[in-house]
Design a protein around this motif. Sequence first.
Motif, PDB file in Angstrom:
ATOM      1  N   ALA A  20       4.206  13.061  -1.678  1.00  0.00           N
ATOM      2  CA  ALA A  20       3.538  12.271  -2.737  1.00  0.00           C
ATOM      3  C   ALA A  20       4.516  11.420  -3.562  1.00  0.00           C
ATOM      4  O   ALA A  20       4.302  10.205  -3.689  1.00  0.00           O
ATOM      5  N   PRO A  21       5.597  12.009  -4.126  1.00  0.00           N
ATOM      6  CA  PRO A  21       6.510  11.146  -4.895  1.00  0.00           C
ATOM      7  C   PRO A  21       7.249  10.120  -4.047  1.00  0.00           C
ATOM      8  O   PRO A  21       7.623   9.046  -4.536  1.00  0.00           O
ATOM      9  N   LYS A  22       7.449  10.427  -2.757  1.00  0.00           N
ATOM     10  CA  LYS A  22       8.103   9.438  -1.876  1.00  0.00           C
ATOM     11  C   LYS A  22       7.167   8.237  -1.713  1.00  0.00           C
ATOM     12  O   LYS A  22       7.600   7.087  -1.714  1.00  0.00           O
ATOM     13  N   ILE A  23       5.864   8.523  -1.553  1.00  0.00           N
ATOM     14  CA  ILE A  23       4.876   7.443  -1.427  1.00  0.00           C
ATOM     15  C   ILE A  23       4.881   6.588  -2.698  1.00  0.00           C
ATOM     16  O   ILE A  23       4.890   5.359  -2.640  1.00  0.00           O
ATOM     17  N   GLU A  24       4.920   7.272  -3.853  1.00  0.00           N
ATOM     18  CA  GLU A  24       4.921   6.539  -5.130  1.00  0.00           C
ATOM     19  C   GLU A  24       6.121   5.607  -5.222  1.00  0.00           C
ATOM     20  O   GLU A  24       6.003   4.468  -5.655  1.00  0.00           O
ATOM     21  N   SER A  25       7.297   6.095  -4.794  1.00  0.00           N
ATOM     22  CA  SER A  25       8.486   5.241  -4.944  1.00  0.00           C
ATOM     23  C   SER A  25       8.456   4.081  -3.953  1.00  0.00           C
ATOM     24  O   SER A  25       8.943   2.992  -4.255  1.00  0.00           O
ATOM     25  N   LEU A  26       7.851   4.278  -2.776  1.00  0.00           N
ATOM     26  CA  LEU A  26       7.699   3.150  -1.830  1.00  0.00           C
ATOM     27  C   LEU A  26       6.780   2.088  -2.440  1.00  0.00           C
ATOM     28  O   LEU A  26       7.059   0.887  -2.353  1.00  0.00           O
ATOM     29  N   LEU A  27       5.687   2.548  -3.073  1.00  0.00           N
ATOM     30  CA  LEU A  27       4.760   1.597  -3.694  1.00  0.00           C
ATOM     31  C   LEU A  27       5.447   0.842  -4.826  1.00  0.00           C
ATOM     32  O   LEU A  27       5.292  -0.368  -4.974  1.00  0.00           O
ATOM     33  N   ARG A  28       6.253   1.596  -5.609  1.00  0.00           N
ATOM     34  CA  ARG A  28       6.970   0.962  -6.729  1.00  0.00           C
ATOM     35  C   ARG A  28       7.910  -0.136  -6.231  1.00  0.00           C
ATOM     36  O   ARG A  28       8.122  -1.142  -6.887  1.00  0.00           O
ATOM     37  N   ALA A  29       8.477   0.074  -5.040  1.00  0.00           N
ATOM     38  CA  ALA A  29       9.415  -0.918  -4.481  1.00  0.00           C
ATOM     39  C   ALA A  29       8.676  -2.039  -3.741  1.00  0.00           C
ATOM     40  O   ALA A  29       9.304  -2.898  -3.139  1.00  0.00           O
ATOM     41  N   ALA A  73       9.590  11.180   7.226  1.00  0.00           N
ATOM     42  CA  ALA A  73       9.018  12.374   7.861  1.00  0.00           C
ATOM     43  C   ALA A  73       8.945  13.461   6.801  1.00  0.00           C
ATOM     44  O   ALA A  73       9.970  13.984   6.369  1.00  0.00           O
ATOM     45  N   ALA A  74       7.717  13.786   6.344  1.00  0.00           N
ATOM     46  CA  ALA A  74       7.581  14.688   5.197  1.00  0.00           C
ATOM     47  C   ALA A  74       6.527  15.762   5.430  1.00  0.00           C
ATOM     48  O   ALA A  74       5.794  16.133   4.521  1.00  0.00           O
TER      49      ALA A  74
END
Length: 204
Positions: A20-29, A73-74
């Motif tokens: 979830a937080p990895k997805i958030e940081s991809l969206l932020r970028a 990969a998560a």
Amino acid sequence: MFLRLDGRPCLVVGAGTIAAPKIESLLRAGGVVTVVAPRASERVMQRAENSEITWFQREFTDADVAGYFLVIAATDIQAVNHRVAEASRAAGILCNSVDDPPDCDFFYPSVVRRGDLQIAISTAGKSPALSQQLREEIDEMLAHDAGVWLDQVGETRLRVLKAYPAGEERKAALHQLARRESCDPQACPVQQTLDRLLAKDGSR
Ligand SMILES: C[C@@]1(CC(=O)O)c2cc3[nH]c(cc4nc(cc5[nH]c(cc(n2)[C@H]1CCC(=O)O)[C@@](C)(CC(=O)O)[C@@H]5CCC(=O)O)C(CC(=O)O)=C4CCC(=O)O)c(CCC(=O)O)c3CC(=O)O
Ligand SMILES: NC(=O)C1=CN([C@@H]2O[C@H](COP(=O)(O)OP(=O)(O)OC[C@H]3O[C@@H](n4cnc5c(N)ncnc54)[C@H](O)[C@@H]3O)[C@@H](O)[C@H]2O)C=CC1
């Protein structure tokens, strides 16, 4: 290296607590995020419902990586994460595997943020807890207004680039500008020099 992901397709395999937080940081970028996972956390489901990401509710297959700029990969199954990393490598796509540092082409760092100012901390997978601890220490040390200050420095830098030809004098002005004591526009010697220069030559 700080990546700008604007419009780039990114794949996240797994949609649980760590994804979830990895997805958030991809969206932020600015990344365009697709998720493949049989089950998803509340936040990820919400993002999918709002069409902010695409979620395919199923298990990963090797063909899924095709066409992506980067892959995360998560999942909670190491063998699946390893397969995702292998398929990415075979396709020449950068991969981050959350449970296996040697399988990572890049790591997620701990980040201290003040607006556009970012300080990233990484231990190359040796101790994420240490990264986290240092983030907290640096966060306490760094002025809260550092982002506002950076905005001011950035604006004045553009004026310096216009007013001075490339060379030692310009470089010295830019270094002077980056000093903390220059942040007050009234007291900033670079601002004062600039104002003098611009008053002399209205075209600059
Ligand atoms: C390689 C990497 C891959 C990647 O994810 O990119 C990776 C891998 C692993 N993490 C594990 C554990 C923990 N990770 C955290 C926290 C963070 N982990 C992050 C990054 C990274 N983690 C990359 C390396 C970054 C670097 O080297 O600095 C941070 C910095 C950034 C982020 O995730 O956004 C974020 C802090 C954000 C912040 O708060 O600032 C905590 C702390 C906690 O949860 O309280 C723990 C428990 C304590 C500990 O283990 O130290 C495990 C073992 C899992 C298990 O088996 O239990 C693995 C796998 C392994 O090591 O084999
Ligand atoms: N990088 C880091 O900072 C850390 C990494 N980890 C690692 O992260 C891993 C994931 O942990 P959590 O997110 O807590 O697990 P979780 O149980 O919350 O989520 C697992 C996700 O994987 C998905 N999944 C399972 N099999 C799949 C398959 N075949 N194809 C596609 N998706 C599949 C599930 O549907 C679910 O969305 C753990 O294995 C752990 O080793 C743990 C702590 C910190």
